[in-house]
Design a protein around this motif. Structure first.
Motif, PDB file in Angstrom:
ATOM      1  N   SER A 146      11.456   7.437   5.649  1.00 45.99           N
ATOM      2  CA  SER A 146      12.738   7.848   6.592  1.00 45.99           C
ATOM      3  C   SER A 146      12.125   8.438   7.758  1.00 45.99           C
ATOM      4  N   ASP A 149       3.569   6.909  -9.183  1.00 44.38           N
ATOM      5  CA  ASP A 149       4.231   7.144  -7.360  1.00 44.38           C
ATOM      6  C   ASP A 149       3.233   7.548  -6.422  1.00 44.38           C
ATOM      7  N   GLU A 151       7.904  12.741   1.283  1.00 41.87           N
ATOM      8  CA  GLU A 151       8.586  11.547   0.608  1.00 41.87           C
ATOM      9  C   GLU A 151       7.833  11.283  -0.613  1.00 41.87           C
ATOM     10  N   TRP A 157       7.391   7.754  -2.966  1.00 44.35           N
ATOM     11  CA  TRP A 157       7.716   6.328  -3.079  1.00 44.35           C
ATOM     12  C   TRP A 157       7.773   6.089  -4.757  1.00 44.35           C
ATOM     13  N   SER A 158       8.821   5.389  -5.261  1.00 46.81           N
ATOM     14  CA  SER A 158       8.923   5.005  -6.415  1.00 46.81           C
ATOM     15  C   SER A 158       7.913   3.662  -7.019  1.00 46.81           C
ATOM     16  N   LYS A 194      11.430   2.188  -3.595  1.00 40.89           N
ATOM     17  CA  LYS A 194      12.001   2.943  -2.863  1.00 40.89           C
ATOM     18  C   LYS A 194      11.586   4.575  -2.552  1.00 40.89           C
ATOM     19  N   TRP A 195      11.911   5.030  -1.549  1.00 43.90           N
ATOM     20  CA  TRP A 195      11.546   6.452  -1.364  1.00 43.90           C
ATOM     21  C   TRP A 195      12.473   7.259  -1.650  1.00 43.90           C
ATOM     22  N   ARG A 196      12.047   8.595  -1.837  1.00 48.58           N
ATOM     23  CA  ARG A 196      13.342   9.647  -1.901  1.00 48.58           C
ATOM     24  C   ARG A 196      12.429  10.769  -1.180  1.00 48.58           C
ATOM     25  N   LYS A 197      13.482  11.563  -0.506  1.00 41.41           N
ATOM     26  CA  LYS A 197      12.912  12.841   0.234  1.00 41.41           C
ATOM     27  C   LYS A 197      12.932  13.909  -0.492  1.00 41.41           C
TER      28      LYS A 197
END
Length: 357
Positions: free
Chosen positions: A266, A281, A300, A302-303, A308-311
């Motif tokens: 992000s 991850d 963040e 990363w999966s 994908k990334w999650r914040k």
């Protein structure tokens, strides 16, 4: 014998430290309480047989300096080499008891190595006293050096570029890359290469050679990197210009020597830190973003499953901890959390599930 490792203990009657120690960084000798029995302690000496009844004594102290016990101007010191003319030849003579005397073969006047445990000092004397005087020493033979067991340094390898980033791969080779010089760099900058040139290499420690491979799709200078569970290298962030980081994430596959992109973060991150979590991850934090000089405060994750990334939550205050530093020191703790150990004195944990400090 030639090549033996020894320590020397003063047989003086005085109380105090007794083992001969060389402080090669400031050309001084003294006595210490123990020889520590370590391979490169300053109290361990390697004996070199000169073939003429004398030995040269090499101090194995942990410092890149002169190491050969020598005499100059009637003072003990260290010489750079054991060449003749540098007063590095010593005669070791067994005394009437259990010790030896040590005499410099290139010095007249005060040739004998003597000690004073009361003051912890070492100097030269004109002669030897009784068996309990400071000119008498006991020799303790240390464990012989075995490079097959203990390892040794090789000669310096010549590399095609300065490895600002380096990662030892699971196949034993080392992936490394430099940076590209720009208009702000001095001409001929030693740690960078011209734009458009190869700056990414694989070093093979078996052959001692480096092989140029394709550069990463996005300049990874100033990125952070860690391993995926399958041995591929995950690289987060990169370089736009000083204190301005890329949002990119990319993966190097040692099986094919190929790079690939994965989803962007992000925020940009230059001089971030990344670590592999227990589930495979990738956790990434801090680094300066695409607004020059602004720090990215939100970690963040990363999966490895979705790519994908999650914040997580923004971390602007962590009690004086290191969550707001560039390139903080992070480690995976046994409880699955990310332990931040520095560089500030205050330390703490980040929960990668919710980002709490």
């Amino acid at each position: 014998d030639h090549g033996d490792l020894i320590s020397l203990k003063s047989m003086s009657r005085m109380d105090g430290p007794r083992f001969l120690e060389g402080a090669v960084f400031d050309n001084k000798l003294s006595l210490q309480w123990t020889d520590e029995a370590k391979q490169y302690s300053g109290a361990v000496w390697r004996m070199h047989d000169n073939g003429d009844g004398t030995f040269s004594m090499e101090c194995l102290g942990n410092w890149p300096a002169n190491r050969w016990l020598s005499v100059k101007n009637n003072t003990l010191t260290f010489a750079e080499t054991s060449d003749r003319g540098l007063a590095t030849r010593w005669q070791i003579t067994r005394d009437e008891g259990a010790g030896v005397t040590i005499r410099n073969a290139d010095t007249s006047g005060n040739p004998y190595l003597t000690s004073s445990p009361a003051t912890g000092s070492v100097s030269l004397a004109s002669g030897t006293g009784g068996g309990n005087s400071g000119t008498h020493w006991q020799i303790f033979k240390q464990k012989a050096f075995n490079p097959a067991i203990e390892g040794k340094w090789s000669s310096v390898e010549s590399l095609p570029t300065a490895p600002i980033h380096a990662i030892q791969l699971l196949n034993g080779k080392v992936l490394y890359w430099s940076r590209f010089v720009d208009a702000n760099d001095a001409a001929g900058s030693a740690d960078g290469v011209a734009k458009g040139s190869s700056n990414t290499y694989l070093f093979d420690p078996v052959t001692g050679s480096s092989k140029a491979i394709g550069n990463a799709p996005v300049d990874p200078y100033g990125s952070s990197h860690t391993f995926l569970a399958d041995g591929r290298v995950f690289v987060a962030g990169g370089f736009i210009k000083p204190f301005m980081g890329q949002k990119s994430a990319q993966i190097f596959d040692p099986a094919t020597n190929q790079w690939s992109r994965t989803s962007d973060m992000s925020w940009g991150r230059w001089n971030s830190s990344s670590i592999t979590l227990s589930n495979g991850d990738i956790f990434t934090m801090t680094g300066t973003n695409m607004n020059e000089g602004d720090l990215t405060y939100t970690p963040e994750v990363w999966s490895a499953t979705t790519g994908k990334w999650r914040k997580l939550v923004e971390l602007r205050d962590c009690g004086g901890g290191s969550c707001t530093l560039m390139s903080p020191w992070i480690h995976l703790a046994p409880n699955g959390k990310v332990f931040v150990s520095g560089a500030n004195q205050a330390t703490g944990y980040i929960d990668p599930n919710n980002g709490s400090w």
